[in-house]
Design a protein around this motif. Sequence first.
Motif, PDB file in Angstrom:
ATOM      1  N   ASP A 280       0.573  -1.418  -2.530  1.00  0.00           N
ATOM      2  CA  ASP A 280      -0.566  -1.233  -3.432  1.00  0.00           C
ATOM      3  C   ASP A 280      -1.835  -0.836  -2.692  1.00  0.00           C
ATOM      4  N   ARG A 281      -1.996  -1.272  -1.444  1.00  0.00           N
ATOM      5  CA  ARG A 281      -3.172  -0.916  -0.640  1.00  0.00           C
ATOM      6  C   ARG A 281      -2.994   0.425   0.068  1.00  0.00           C
ATOM      7  N   GLY A 282      -1.813   1.038  -0.060  1.00  0.00           N
ATOM      8  CA  GLY A 282      -1.582   2.332   0.558  1.00  0.00           C
ATOM      9  C   GLY A 282      -1.309   2.278   2.056  1.00  0.00           C
ATOM     10  N   LEU A 283      -0.953   1.100   2.564  1.00  0.00           N
ATOM     11  CA  LEU A 283      -0.636   0.966   3.983  1.00  0.00           C
ATOM     12  C   LEU A 283       0.741   1.526   4.291  1.00  0.00           C
ATOM     13  N   VAL A 284       1.612   1.540   3.285  1.00  0.00           N
ATOM     14  CA  VAL A 284       2.957   2.108   3.383  1.00  0.00           C
ATOM     15  C   VAL A 284       3.148   2.980   2.145  1.00  0.00           C
ATOM     16  N   ALA A 285       3.571   4.226   2.349  1.00  0.00           N
ATOM     17  CA  ALA A 285       3.734   5.140   1.215  1.00  0.00           C
ATOM     18  C   ALA A 285       4.899   4.706   0.322  1.00  0.00           C
ATOM     19  N   ALA A 286       6.082   4.538   0.878  1.00  0.00           N
ATOM     20  CA  ALA A 286       7.271   4.092   0.151  1.00  0.00           C
ATOM     21  C   ALA A 286       7.414   4.752  -1.218  1.00  0.00           C
ATOM     22  N   PRO A 287       7.547   6.094  -1.269  1.00  0.00           N
ATOM     23  CA  PRO A 287       7.646   6.755  -2.579  1.00  0.00           C
ATOM     24  C   PRO A 287       8.828   6.275  -3.416  1.00  0.00           C
ATOM     25  N   ASP A 288       9.918   5.862  -2.750  1.00  0.00           N
ATOM     26  CA  ASP A 288      11.073   5.344  -3.494  1.00  0.00           C
ATOM     27  C   ASP A 288      11.037   3.816  -3.589  1.00  0.00           C
ATOM     28  N   GLY A 289       9.958   3.201  -3.105  1.00  0.00           N
ATOM     29  CA  GLY A 289       9.809   1.751  -3.177  1.00  0.00           C
ATOM     30  C   GLY A 289      10.494   0.998  -2.054  1.00  0.00           C
ATOM     31  N   ARG A 290      11.196   1.712  -1.205  1.00  0.00           N
ATOM     32  CA  ARG A 290      11.922   1.043  -0.113  1.00  0.00           C
ATOM     33  C   ARG A 290      11.090   1.050   1.168  1.00  0.00           C
TER      34      ARG A 290
ATOM     35  N   HIS B 245      12.806  -3.692  -1.483  1.00  0.00           N
ATOM     36  CA  HIS B 245      12.733  -2.613  -2.474  1.00  0.00           C
ATOM     37  C   HIS B 245      11.727  -3.029  -3.536  1.00  0.00           C
ATOM     38  N   ALA B 246      10.633  -2.277  -3.619  1.00  0.00           N
ATOM     39  CA  ALA B 246       9.586  -2.552  -4.595  1.00  0.00           C
ATOM     40  C   ALA B 246       9.764  -1.655  -5.809  1.00  0.00           C
ATOM     41  N   PHE B 247       9.512  -2.201  -6.970  1.00  0.00           N
ATOM     42  CA  PHE B 247       9.588  -1.455  -8.224  1.00  0.00           C
ATOM     43  C   PHE B 247       8.198  -1.426  -8.835  1.00  0.00           C
ATOM     44  N   ARG B 248       7.739  -0.205  -9.159  1.00  0.00           N
ATOM     45  CA  ARG B 248       6.396  -0.047  -9.702  1.00  0.00           C
ATOM     46  C   ARG B 248       6.419  -0.119 -11.226  1.00  0.00           C
ATOM     47  N   GLY B 249       5.309  -0.608 -11.761  1.00  0.00           N
ATOM     48  CA  GLY B 249       5.135  -0.640 -13.209  1.00  0.00           C
ATOM     49  C   GLY B 249       4.530   0.658 -13.704  1.00  0.00           C
ATOM     50  N   ALA B 250       4.223   0.705 -14.979  1.00  0.00           N
ATOM     51  CA  ALA B 250       3.663   1.905 -15.606  1.00  0.00           C
ATOM     52  C   ALA B 250       2.338   2.309 -14.973  1.00  0.00           C
ATOM     53  N   ASP B 251       1.594   1.351 -14.455  1.00  0.00           N
ATOM     54  CA  ASP B 251       0.300   1.662 -13.831  1.00  0.00           C
ATOM     55  C   ASP B 251       0.429   2.081 -12.369  1.00  0.00           C
TER      56      ASP B 251
END
Length: 163
Positions: free
Chosen positions: A102-112, A125-131
């Motif tokens: 969330d702070r942009g320290l790691v891009a992780a476009p696929d959440g991994r 593995h991170a999963f993003r919400g609608a926001d």
Amino acid sequence: CALPIYSGMKSPVNAPFAFWKMHGAGNDFVVVETEVLDVSDAEWGDLAIEVCDRHMGVGADGLILVQPSSVADRKMRIFNADGSDGEMCVNGIRCFTKFAIDRGLVAAPDGRMVVETGPGLIPVHAFRGADGTVERVQVTAAVPNLDPAASRSEEHTSELQSH
């Protein structure tokens, strides 16, 4: 829940610092980026005691340090409220992951991403919400076998949703 908070508290080197207060499954943590603090390695335990004190500090179960890593996306160090090195905490790594993405320290476009911890490298593995912010983190970590005769650990996947 994560709120960026500016602390008027003084670190062991008498410098105010910014932090996030986060919680995961009942454990709460103060999360800081170490690059912005002038604290020696030997002082982190003392800072954890001061910050985690529920009467005179922010109050938390632990202090999580977000550090650069040469072998993973980021390195997590965690100190318990008593100042001892926590090595690893599954609820803590969930908060760490949300903070880093969330702070942009790691891009992780696929959440991994991979997190360096005391016991080793931990895939998450991170999963993003609608926001677009992280709302759920899945952690795959070895579950220790406490049987002294055993020689290996089993892998276990744990998942928690943030609210």
